[in-house]
Write a protein that holds these residues in place. Sequence first.
Motif, PDB file in Angstrom:
ATOM      1  N   GLU A  22       2.333  -2.530   8.427  1.00  9.62           N
ATOM      2  CA  GLU A  22       1.660  -1.895   9.405  1.00  9.62           C
ATOM      3  C   GLU A  22       2.495  -0.790  10.305  1.00  9.62           C
ATOM      4  OE1 GLU A  22       1.748  -5.297  12.028  1.00  9.62           O
ATOM      5  OE2 GLU A  22       0.661  -6.796  10.664  1.00  9.62           O
ATOM      6  N   ILE A  23       1.619   0.087  10.471  1.00 11.57           N
ATOM      7  CA  ILE A  23       2.291   1.307  11.097  1.00 11.57           C
ATOM      8  C   ILE A  23       1.594   1.714  12.682  1.00 11.57           C
ATOM      9  CG2 ILE A  23       2.022   3.975  11.202  1.00 11.57           C
ATOM     10  CD1 ILE A  23       2.240   3.865   8.166  1.00 11.57           C
ATOM     11  N   LYS A  24       2.300   1.856  13.726  1.00 10.73           N
ATOM     12  CA  LYS A  24       2.091   1.763  15.044  1.00 10.73           C
ATOM     13  C   LYS A  24       1.868   3.400  15.412  1.00 10.73           C
ATOM     14  CE  LYS A  24       2.956   0.383  19.724  1.00 10.73           C
ATOM     15  NZ  LYS A  24       2.175   1.416  20.582  1.00 10.73           N
ATOM     16  N   ILE A  25       0.552   3.757  15.748  1.00 15.66           N
ATOM     17  CA  ILE A  25       0.060   4.828  16.217  1.00 15.66           C
ATOM     18  C   ILE A  25      -0.687   5.177  17.378  1.00 15.66           C
ATOM     19  CG2 ILE A  25      -0.196   5.712  13.698  1.00 15.66           C
ATOM     20  CD1 ILE A  25      -3.149   5.326  14.209  1.00 15.66           C
ATOM     21  N   THR A  26      -1.090   6.138  17.875  1.00 21.78           N
ATOM     22  CA  THR A  26      -1.742   6.326  19.210  1.00 21.78           C
ATOM     23  C   THR A  26      -2.980   5.396  19.264  1.00 21.78           C
ATOM     24  OG1 THR A  26      -1.142   8.587  19.382  1.00 21.78           O
ATOM     25  CG2 THR A  26      -2.650   8.034  20.713  1.00 21.78           C
ATOM     26  N   GLY A  27      -2.934   4.542  19.987  1.00 19.90           N
ATOM     27  CA  GLY A  27      -4.075   3.538  20.175  1.00 19.90           C
ATOM     28  C   GLY A  27      -3.679   2.063  19.794  1.00 19.90           C
ATOM     29  N   GLY A  28      -2.708   1.964  18.515  1.00 18.05           N
ATOM     30  CA  GLY A  28      -2.391   0.750  18.166  1.00 18.05           C
ATOM     31  C   GLY A  28      -1.937   0.525  16.838  1.00 18.05           C
ATOM     32  N   LYS A  29      -1.900  -0.455  16.203  1.00 17.34           N
ATOM     33  CA  LYS A  29      -1.362  -0.608  14.771  1.00 17.34           C
ATOM     34  C   LYS A  29      -2.401  -0.805  13.812  1.00 17.34           C
ATOM     35  CE  LYS A  29       2.430  -3.657  16.497  1.00 17.34           C
ATOM     36  NZ  LYS A  29       3.193  -5.100  16.099  1.00 17.34           N
ATOM     37  N   ILE A  30      -1.972  -0.085  12.848  1.00 17.00           N
ATOM     38  CA  ILE A  30      -3.071   0.180  11.720  1.00 17.00           C
ATOM     39  C   ILE A  30      -2.427  -0.511  10.383  1.00 17.00           C
ATOM     40  CG2 ILE A  30      -4.399   2.267  12.611  1.00 17.00           C
ATOM     41  CD1 ILE A  30      -2.795   3.922  10.473  1.00 17.00           C
ATOM     42  N   SER A  31      -3.398  -0.752   9.298  1.00 16.40           N
ATOM     43  CA  SER A  31      -2.824  -0.934   7.834  1.00 16.40           C
ATOM     44  C   SER A  31      -3.850  -0.164   7.304  1.00 16.40           C
ATOM     45  CB  SER A  31      -2.732  -2.578   7.595  1.00 16.40           C
ATOM     46  OG  SER A  31      -4.262  -2.992   7.684  1.00 16.40           O
ATOM     47  N   GLY A  32      -3.297  -0.067   5.476  1.00 16.03           N
ATOM     48  CA  GLY A  32      -4.121   0.613   4.943  1.00 16.03           C
ATOM     49  C   GLY A  32      -3.994  -0.047   3.426  1.00 16.03           C
ATOM     50  N   VAL A  33      -3.907   0.817   2.415  1.00 18.73           N
ATOM     51  CA  VAL A  33      -3.858   0.340   0.938  1.00 18.73           C
ATOM     52  C   VAL A  33      -2.779   1.295   0.289  1.00 18.73           C
ATOM     53  CG1 VAL A  33      -6.089  -0.839   1.001  1.00 18.73           C
ATOM     54  CG2 VAL A  33      -5.825   1.519  -0.065  1.00 18.73           C
ATOM     55  N   THR A  34      -2.126   0.457  -0.575  1.00 17.83           N
ATOM     56  CA  THR A  34      -1.178   1.300  -1.463  1.00 17.83           C
ATOM     57  C   THR A  34      -1.657   1.353  -3.118  1.00 17.83           C
ATOM     58  OG1 THR A  34       0.919   0.814  -0.157  1.00 17.83           O
ATOM     59  CG2 THR A  34       1.168   1.589  -2.499  1.00 17.83           C
ATOM     60  N   ASN A  35      -1.676   2.601  -3.560  1.00 18.64           N
ATOM     61  CA  ASN A  35      -2.426   2.528  -4.963  1.00 18.64           C
ATOM     62  C   ASN A  35      -1.477   3.693  -5.735  1.00 18.64           C
ATOM     63  OD1 ASN A  35      -3.888   2.628  -7.228  1.00 18.64           O
ATOM     64  ND2 ASN A  35      -5.903   3.403  -6.128  1.00 18.64           N
ATOM     65  N   ASN A  36      -0.989   3.262  -6.832  1.00 20.17           N
ATOM     66  CA  ASN A  36      -0.009   4.137  -7.363  1.00 20.17           C
ATOM     67  C   ASN A  36       1.061   4.948  -6.501  1.00 20.17           C
ATOM     68  OD1 ASN A  36      -1.312   3.921 -10.109  1.00 20.17           O
ATOM     69  ND2 ASN A  36      -2.846   5.301  -9.531  1.00 20.17           N
ATOM     70  N   ASP A  37       1.665   3.910  -5.787  1.00 24.88           N
ATOM     71  CA  ASP A  37       2.821   4.357  -4.899  1.00 24.88           C
ATOM     72  C   ASP A  37       2.503   5.285  -3.777  1.00 24.88           C
ATOM     73  OD1 ASP A  37       4.653   3.009  -6.536  1.00 24.88           O
ATOM     74  OD2 ASP A  37       4.943   4.512  -7.902  1.00 24.88           O
ATOM     75  N   ILE A  38       1.068   5.489  -3.578  1.00 22.18           N
ATOM     76  CA  ILE A  38       0.358   6.488  -2.511  1.00 22.18           C
ATOM     77  C   ILE A  38       0.073   5.477  -1.449  1.00 22.18           C
ATOM     78  CG2 ILE A  38      -0.921   8.263  -1.878  1.00 22.18           C
ATOM     79  CD1 ILE A  38       1.389   9.098  -3.389  1.00 22.18           C
ATOM     80  N   SER A  39       0.445   5.462  -0.230  1.00 14.48           N
ATOM     81  CA  SER A  39      -0.215   4.775   0.757  1.00 14.48           C
ATOM     82  C   SER A  39      -1.231   5.533   1.496  1.00 14.48           C
ATOM     83  CB  SER A  39       0.776   4.497   1.920  1.00 14.48           C
ATOM     84  OG  SER A  39       1.862   3.624   1.515  1.00 14.48           O
ATOM     85  N   ILE A  40      -2.450   4.929   1.435  1.00 14.88           N
ATOM     86  CA  ILE A  40      -3.857   5.427   1.849  1.00 14.88           C
ATOM     87  C   ILE A  40      -4.298   5.017   3.071  1.00 14.88           C
ATOM     88  CG2 ILE A  40      -5.934   6.289   1.127  1.00 14.88           C
ATOM     89  CD1 ILE A  40      -4.943   5.645  -1.622  1.00 14.88           C
ATOM     90  N   TYR A  41      -4.560   5.615   4.119  1.00 15.67           N
ATOM     91  CA  TYR A  41      -5.261   5.165   5.613  1.00 15.67           C
ATOM     92  C   TYR A  41      -6.331   5.928   5.654  1.00 15.67           C
ATOM     93  CZ  TYR A  41      -0.224   3.346   5.802  1.00 15.67           C
ATOM     94  OH  TYR A  41       0.873   2.867   5.618  1.00 15.67           O
ATOM     95  N   LYS A  42      -7.674   5.414   5.739  1.00 16.74           N
ATOM     96  CA  LYS A  42      -8.785   6.029   5.941  1.00 16.74           C
ATOM     97  C   LYS A  42      -9.484   5.671   7.094  1.00 16.74           C
ATOM     98  CE  LYS A  42      -9.652   6.738   1.195  1.00 16.74           C
ATOM     99  NZ  LYS A  42     -10.563   6.446  -0.185  1.00 16.74           N
ATOM    100  N   GLY A  43     -10.176   6.355   8.109  1.00 13.22           N
ATOM    101  CA  GLY A  43     -10.882   6.045   9.177  1.00 13.22           C
ATOM    102  C   GLY A  43     -10.097   5.811  10.193  1.00 13.22           C
ATOM    103  N   ILE A  44      -8.888   6.455  10.604  1.00 10.53           N
ATOM    104  CA  ILE A  44      -8.243   6.432  11.682  1.00 10.53           C
ATOM    105  C   ILE A  44      -8.908   7.210  12.947  1.00 10.53           C
ATOM    106  CG2 ILE A  44      -5.833   6.499  12.774  1.00 10.53           C
ATOM    107  CD1 ILE A  44      -4.874   6.807   9.833  1.00 10.53           C
TER     108      ILE A  44
END
Length: 505
Positions: A22-44
């Motif tokens: 989980e990552i804490k950013i402005t507004g709260g905590k988010i999670s995403g997915v990891t694919n081929n060692d790249i962490s991807i967060y969409k729709g923040i």
Amino acid sequence: MKKLYILIILLCLSAHAQLPQEIKITGGKISGVTNNDISIYKGIPFAAPPVGNLRWKAPQPVKPWRGVRECIAFGASPMQGEPVPFSMWSQEFLIPKSPISEDCLYLNVWSGTTAPTEKRPVLVWIYGGGFAGGGSGVPIYDGAALAQKGIVVVSFNYRVGLFGFMAHPELSKESGHKASGNYGLLDQVAALKWVQQNIAAFGGDPANVTIAGQSAGGMSVTYLIGSPLAKGLFNKAIAQSGSGFFREQPALAEAEKQGAELAEKLGAKNMADLRKLSSKQILDAQGGIRRPVIDGYVLPSGLAETFTANKENPVTLLTGWNENEDLFWGEFKDAAGFTQQIENEYKNNAQKLLTLYPANNDVEAEQAQLDLSRDRQFGIPEYSLIKAQLQRGTAYVYRFTHVVPATGEYLKYRASHTGEVPYTFNNLGTVDRPWADADYTLADTMSNYWVNFIKTGNPNGNRLTQWPAYTDKQSMIMEFDINPEAKPLPDKARLDFLQAMMEKE
């Protein structure tokens, strides 16, 4: 047996995509997915939804949320018409068919970092679409391949069309800045401020940010260079086939008049009435209102005036345009008709222009019309940006001449508008074309140049062919074809002549 089959599928999926920490950013905590060692967060979310009473207001702070927000899908594209392939743009160059909504202020992050302390260079991508369309969910803008090369990639949505660029006397009065009409640009500034505040949590360096865009995205890049609101938010810029120089922009009074006329057409007595109308009613009525405005606040003046007054935000610049991106929508004239047109339009300069764009026969005349269209729409704005940049900074210039492989109706577009973007993103796999090995090599090479520039402000390195910085004296550019090569700008005489004429107007 069925349970075993399901278990195998789950194990395969977990090997390729898993929820990151989980990552804490402005507004709260988010999670995403990891694919081929790249962490991807969409729709923040980076701002509150600009709907209801927030329609035609500067982006407001995001409303905090509880728990962990799952960010695994693009947010809605900005309100616009249905994406329908046309001209050189097949479906891969367009937004998804849904969702499309006024509630669109979301961004996306691709990062290969394993710890926030890494401080990788950051690319912030701004899409094109003539300020009337576009969105960050377009397939060719996927940031994973560039993130694999050691940078953090951010893309975001901004309001377009009437929703992003309507001015009105009442809006100017309520703004607190006596200005209105640049909500799409204010969205861009808000996204860049979000990057400053949050990108370190993704392993990005807020002190090493490059803004980049193509077409209207490239124009946005130059408007941000010229906006005092964007000061300190980036230090490098990439403008592909787009610059705000010599682009027609309405002054605030003119834009306010257009907005007032539109309100009257819609039967709205005041802004409250306009904000009650449906998105479709607004979309159907927008007409030609879709341009940034010289409002005295976001854009205090035109870009030429801003640079002349030394008030631009300093950057190192990478810019260029494509060989065949003449957006020529009319009917071609024969040699006699084109010659007559030039004589009527350019008067005393006609003979010189016909020397630079010869039309001794119909075949020559057609090519001259294509070249002149390209140079007016893209060459001169980019060339003027380059000349202004050289007064105080460094510029690297390219020309994309590679004929993009195609079949059927797309064969005729060659090195067309937007054709370079899948190469610079190293994303050929997102576009259905008959790619050859040489195309994949070119995409890898171009993206390496771009990543080097994003990292250091210099595209050279990694044993790449040397790309000289542009100077008035040498006028060296990098030509991107199968074998990239540095050479003098081939149209310099044409562009010098056109620029001199435009400066006199």
